[in-house]
Scaffold this motif. Structure first.
Motif, PDB file in Angstrom:
ATOM      1  N   THR A  14       0.818  -1.222   0.000  1.00 31.81           N
ATOM      2  CA  THR A  14       0.000   0.000   0.000  1.00 31.81           C
ATOM      3  C   THR A  14       0.848   1.267   0.000  1.00 31.81           C
ATOM      4  OG1 THR A  14      -0.129  -0.126   2.423  1.00 31.81           O
ATOM      5  CG2 THR A  14      -1.919  -1.130   1.158  1.00 31.81           C
ATOM      6  N   ASP A  15       2.061   1.186   0.546  1.00 31.05           N
ATOM      7  CA  ASP A  15       2.964   2.344   0.588  1.00 31.05           C
ATOM      8  C   ASP A  15       4.372   1.852   0.263  1.00 31.05           C
ATOM      9  OD1 ASP A  15       4.547   4.540   1.164  1.00 31.05           O
ATOM     10  OD2 ASP A  15       3.382   5.138   2.924  1.00 31.05           O
ATOM     11  N   PRO A  16       4.696   1.707  -1.015  1.00 32.53           N
ATOM     12  CA  PRO A  16       5.988   1.119  -1.414  1.00 32.53           C
ATOM     13  C   PRO A  16       7.196   1.849  -0.853  1.00 32.53           C
ATOM     14  CG  PRO A  16       4.541   1.415  -3.308  1.00 32.53           C
ATOM     15  CD  PRO A  16       3.868   2.080  -2.165  1.00 32.53           C
ATOM     16  N   GLU A  17       7.132   3.165  -0.795  1.00 34.43           N
ATOM     17  CA  GLU A  17       8.265   3.929  -0.277  1.00 34.43           C
ATOM     18  C   GLU A  17       8.514   3.614   1.192  1.00 34.43           C
ATOM     19  OE1 GLU A  17      11.304   6.994  -0.885  1.00 34.43           O
ATOM     20  OE2 GLU A  17      10.054   5.823  -2.237  1.00 34.43           O
ATOM     21  N   GLN A  18       7.436   3.583   1.973  1.00 37.88           N
ATOM     22  CA  GLN A  18       7.571   3.277   3.391  1.00 37.88           C
ATOM     23  C   GLN A  18       8.060   1.841   3.596  1.00 37.88           C
ATOM     24  OE1 GLN A  18       3.986   3.717   5.668  1.00 37.88           O
ATOM     25  NE2 GLN A  18       4.975   3.289   7.630  1.00 37.88           N
ATOM     26  N   GLY A  19       7.518   0.904   2.799  1.00 36.60           N
ATOM     27  CA  GLY A  19       7.939  -0.490   2.922  1.00 36.60           C
ATOM     28  C   GLY A  19       9.406  -0.670   2.593  1.00 36.60           C
ATOM     29  N   ALA A  20       9.871  -0.044   1.522  1.00 35.67           N
ATOM     30  CA  ALA A  20      11.282  -0.152   1.141  1.00 35.67           C
ATOM     31  C   ALA A  20      12.178   0.505   2.179  1.00 35.67           C
ATOM     32  CB  ALA A  20      11.498   0.480  -0.236  1.00 35.67           C
ATOM     33  N   ASP A  21      11.748   1.671   2.699  1.00 33.32           N
ATOM     34  CA  ASP A  21      12.532   2.338   3.751  1.00 33.32           C
ATOM     35  C   ASP A  21      12.655   1.451   4.983  1.00 33.32           C
ATOM     36  OD1 ASP A  21      13.329   4.758   2.625  1.00 33.32           O
ATOM     37  OD2 ASP A  21      11.446   5.769   3.120  1.00 33.32           O
ATOM     38  N   GLU A  22      11.547   0.784   5.361  1.00 30.40           N
ATOM     39  CA  GLU A  22      11.575  -0.088   6.533  1.00 30.40           C
ATOM     40  C   GLU A  22      12.516  -1.274   6.307  1.00 30.40           C
ATOM     41  OE1 GLU A  22      10.480  -1.711  10.337  1.00 30.40           O
ATOM     42  OE2 GLU A  22      10.718   0.267   9.425  1.00 30.40           O
ATOM     43  N   ALA A  23      12.489  -1.856   5.107  1.00 34.39           N
ATOM     44  CA  ALA A  23      13.399  -2.966   4.805  1.00 34.39           C
ATOM     45  C   ALA A  23      14.852  -2.515   4.864  1.00 34.39           C
ATOM     46  CB  ALA A  23      13.078  -3.540   3.428  1.00 34.39           C
ATOM     47  N   LEU A  24      15.140  -1.325   4.338  1.00 34.35           N
ATOM     48  CA  LEU A  24      16.499  -0.785   4.393  1.00 34.35           C
ATOM     49  C   LEU A  24      16.931  -0.560   5.841  1.00 34.35           C
ATOM     50  CD1 LEU A  24      16.333   1.765   1.448  1.00 34.35           C
ATOM     51  CD2 LEU A  24      17.802  -0.255   1.546  1.00 34.35           C
ATOM     52  N   ARG A  25      16.005  -0.092   6.666  1.00 31.51           N
ATOM     53  CA  ARG A  25      16.327   0.138   8.078  1.00 31.51           C
ATOM     54  C   ARG A  25      16.653  -1.181   8.784  1.00 31.51           C
ATOM     55  NH1 ARG A  25      14.554  -0.633  12.814  1.00 31.51           N
ATOM     56  NH2 ARG A  25      12.643  -1.647  12.087  1.00 31.51           N
ATOM     57  N   ILE A  26      15.840  -2.217   8.524  1.00 29.85           N
ATOM     58  CA  ILE A  26      16.037  -3.515   9.183  1.00 29.85           C
ATOM     59  C   ILE A  26      17.378  -4.118   8.786  1.00 29.85           C
ATOM     60  CG2 ILE A  26      15.173  -5.880   9.332  1.00 29.85           C
ATOM     61  CD1 ILE A  26      12.333  -4.645   8.873  1.00 29.85           C
ATOM     62  N   VAL A  27      17.655  -4.137   7.502  1.00 25.98           N
ATOM     63  CA  VAL A  27      18.907  -4.729   7.029  1.00 25.98           C
ATOM     64  C   VAL A  27      20.101  -3.867   7.449  1.00 25.98           C
ATOM     65  CG1 VAL A  27      20.231  -5.440   5.001  1.00 25.98           C
ATOM     66  CG2 VAL A  27      17.757  -5.849   5.092  1.00 25.98           C
ATOM     67  N   GLY A  28      19.940  -2.553   7.390  1.00 25.55           N
ATOM     68  CA  GLY A  28      21.039  -1.661   7.759  1.00 25.55           C
ATOM     69  C   GLY A  28      21.437  -1.764   9.214  1.00 25.55           C
ATOM     70  N   ALA A  29      20.507  -2.177  10.069  1.00 25.17           N
ATOM     71  CA  ALA A  29      20.812  -2.306  11.500  1.00 25.17           C
ATOM     72  C   ALA A  29      21.600  -3.569  11.812  1.00 25.17           C
ATOM     73  CB  ALA A  29      19.514  -2.288  12.304  1.00 25.17           C
ATOM     74  N   LEU A  30      21.697  -4.481  10.842  1.00 25.33           N
ATOM     75  CA  LEU A  30      22.392  -5.748  11.077  1.00 25.33           C
ATOM     76  C   LEU A  30      23.885  -5.596  10.833  1.00 25.33           C
ATOM     77  CD1 LEU A  30      19.989  -8.211   9.198  1.00 25.33           C
ATOM     78  CD2 LEU A  30      20.196  -7.916  11.676  1.00 25.33           C
TER      79      LEU A  30
END
Length: 421
Positions: A366-382
């Motif tokens: 429903t919100d591709p930009e928000q979803g992609a940002d969240e995925a980047l945040r999750i992976v970036g924290a690892l």
């Protein structure tokens, strides 16, 4: 990947400056990091010293080299003198130092040797191992499997290499039938971990070789439930590889189901789960949901005396629900599964991270930009070492489910670049 981790993440040295410092060509060093070529031992010693890795790179290289020789059947089995044997074992065991917090590793080695010497010899006539040694390897397999959910793949691979290299020479020797079966059982569990870690490191060729070894050993164990369970594990990895023949993967899942039999058991739950995952990845959502419901039905009919495996099977069903309903676009059921699973997994468990990425995929619908940002945040924290193939593939689901016109969004482009790398 281990070399890049030490160079970039720990020592923060550029590839070209490092090549200049050790007087090796930049192109060779780049190929070593990508796994396209194997560096020779002298180069590894130089790199280990320059990166101040404390012998970790040397030990990992030795472990991987011996594993490759064992797989090819070219390991030199000529008897070593005592100094040579101890040097080889010390080198191999140092590969586990990273996983054993370094300072504990020498104590662990000493205690393991003392345990071996103090254990009574209960080997059968004609056997080269004792039952106590086999039991110890079975226990070690339990530890490797547990740590595989938390530790970087290179760390797990180094640790499991120590045990498998210890038991592998005995596999090629003639043993009494019972000992041969038990030895193959323990070895198959180790080779399955090896295959999985090669997959996580992005080396599908080596993963396939070790899955083949796992199937061979599981058959030698004469334990169809073990053979079923390990094939289910194989499917769990392979269905995430976009280069895989998913028809073949599904066939492997169905073979696991056949081996598990018709009665409710842990192996059958795992096999049905693997089949559901494969069907979902193939886009056959209705069939995947049917297989998922069958998985849950069999789980509820497990005999009451099965307690040790019940908790992780229950957690696994929520992970299955999260994946299958996310791919099917059923946001309500996917969100329910993700909410329930968050209370079942420790935050640093790989499955907890994957479920977070499934949540990002739901957002992306429903919100591709928000979803992609969240995925980047999750992976970036690892930590870099934990950004393994399965985590990256879970992140890619965000792109798979996002609307077609969303792929040009900045966050989506950044996520595509990350998952491609």
């Amino acid at each position: 990947m281990a070399l890049r981790h030490w160079r970039k993440d720990i020592r923060d040295i550029g590839l070209r400056p490092l090549a200049d410092e050790i007087n090796w060509s930049y192109s060779h060093l780049a190929k070593w990091e990508r796994g396209e070529q194997q560096p020779h031992a002298d180069a590894i010693k130089t790199l280990d010293a320059k990166l101040n890795a404390g012998g970790y790179l040397v030990a990992l290289h030795a472990a991987v080299s011996e594993l490759d020789q064992l797989r090819r059947g070219t390991l030199d089995e000529e008897p070593l003198d005592e100094d040579g044997y101890m040097e080889r074992r010390e080198l191999m065991r140092n590969a586990a130092a990273f996983a054993a917090a370094g300072a504990v590793a020498p104590v662990l080695t000493t205690l393991t040797d003392a345990w071996r010497m103090s254990s009574p010899d209960r080997s059968l006539p004609g056997a080269s191992v004792t039952q106590a040694m086999i039991d110890d390897w079975e226990n070690a397999a339990d530890v490797h499997v547990r740590r595989a959910y938390f530790d970087p793949p290179a760390t797990v691979l180094a640790a499991v290499a120590v045990d498998y290299t210890d038991m592998a020479p005995h596999l090629s020797r003639t043993q009494p039938a019972a000992i041969q079966r038990d030895l193959a059982h323990a070895a198959a569990r180790h080779t399955a971990v090896i295959a999985g870690k090669w997959f996580d490191l992005g080396n599908s060729r080596e993963a396939h070789r070790w899955w083949a070894k796992t199937r061979e050993l599981s058959e030698q164990s004469s334990d169809p439930l073990l053979a079923s369970w390990l094939r289910s594990c194989e499917v769990g990895y392979r269905q995430q590889d976009p280069q895989e023949d998913l028809v073949n993967v599904l066939s492997t899942a169905q073979e696991a189901r056949r081996l598990a039999g018709d009665r409710s058991n842990v192996a059958l739950v795992s096999a049905l789960s693997a089949e559901a995952q494969a069907l979902a990845t193939m886009g056959r959502s209705d069939e995947a949901i049917t297989a998922l419901l069958r998985t849950e039905e069999v789980f509820t009919r497990l005999p009451a005396q099965i307690t040790a495996d019940r908790d992780w099977l229950r957690r696994g069903t929520y992970l299955d629900r999260s994946l299958i309903y996310t791919l099917a676009g059923d946001s309500r059921r996917a969100a329910e599964a993700q909410s329930a699973a968050r209370n079942l997994y420790p935050a640093t468990h790989r499955s907890a991270i994957v479920i977070q990425l499934h949540g990002a995929a739901l957002q992306a619908r429903t919100d591709p930009e928000q979803g992609a940002d969240e995925a980047l945040r999750i992976v970036g924290a690892l930590p870099t070492g934990r950004r393994d193939t399965r985590v990256i593939r879970a992140a890619h689901i965000v792109l798979d489910v996002a609307p077609e016109n969303a792929h040009l969004l900045p966050a989506a482009r950044e996520l595509r670049a990350l998952t491609a790398a």
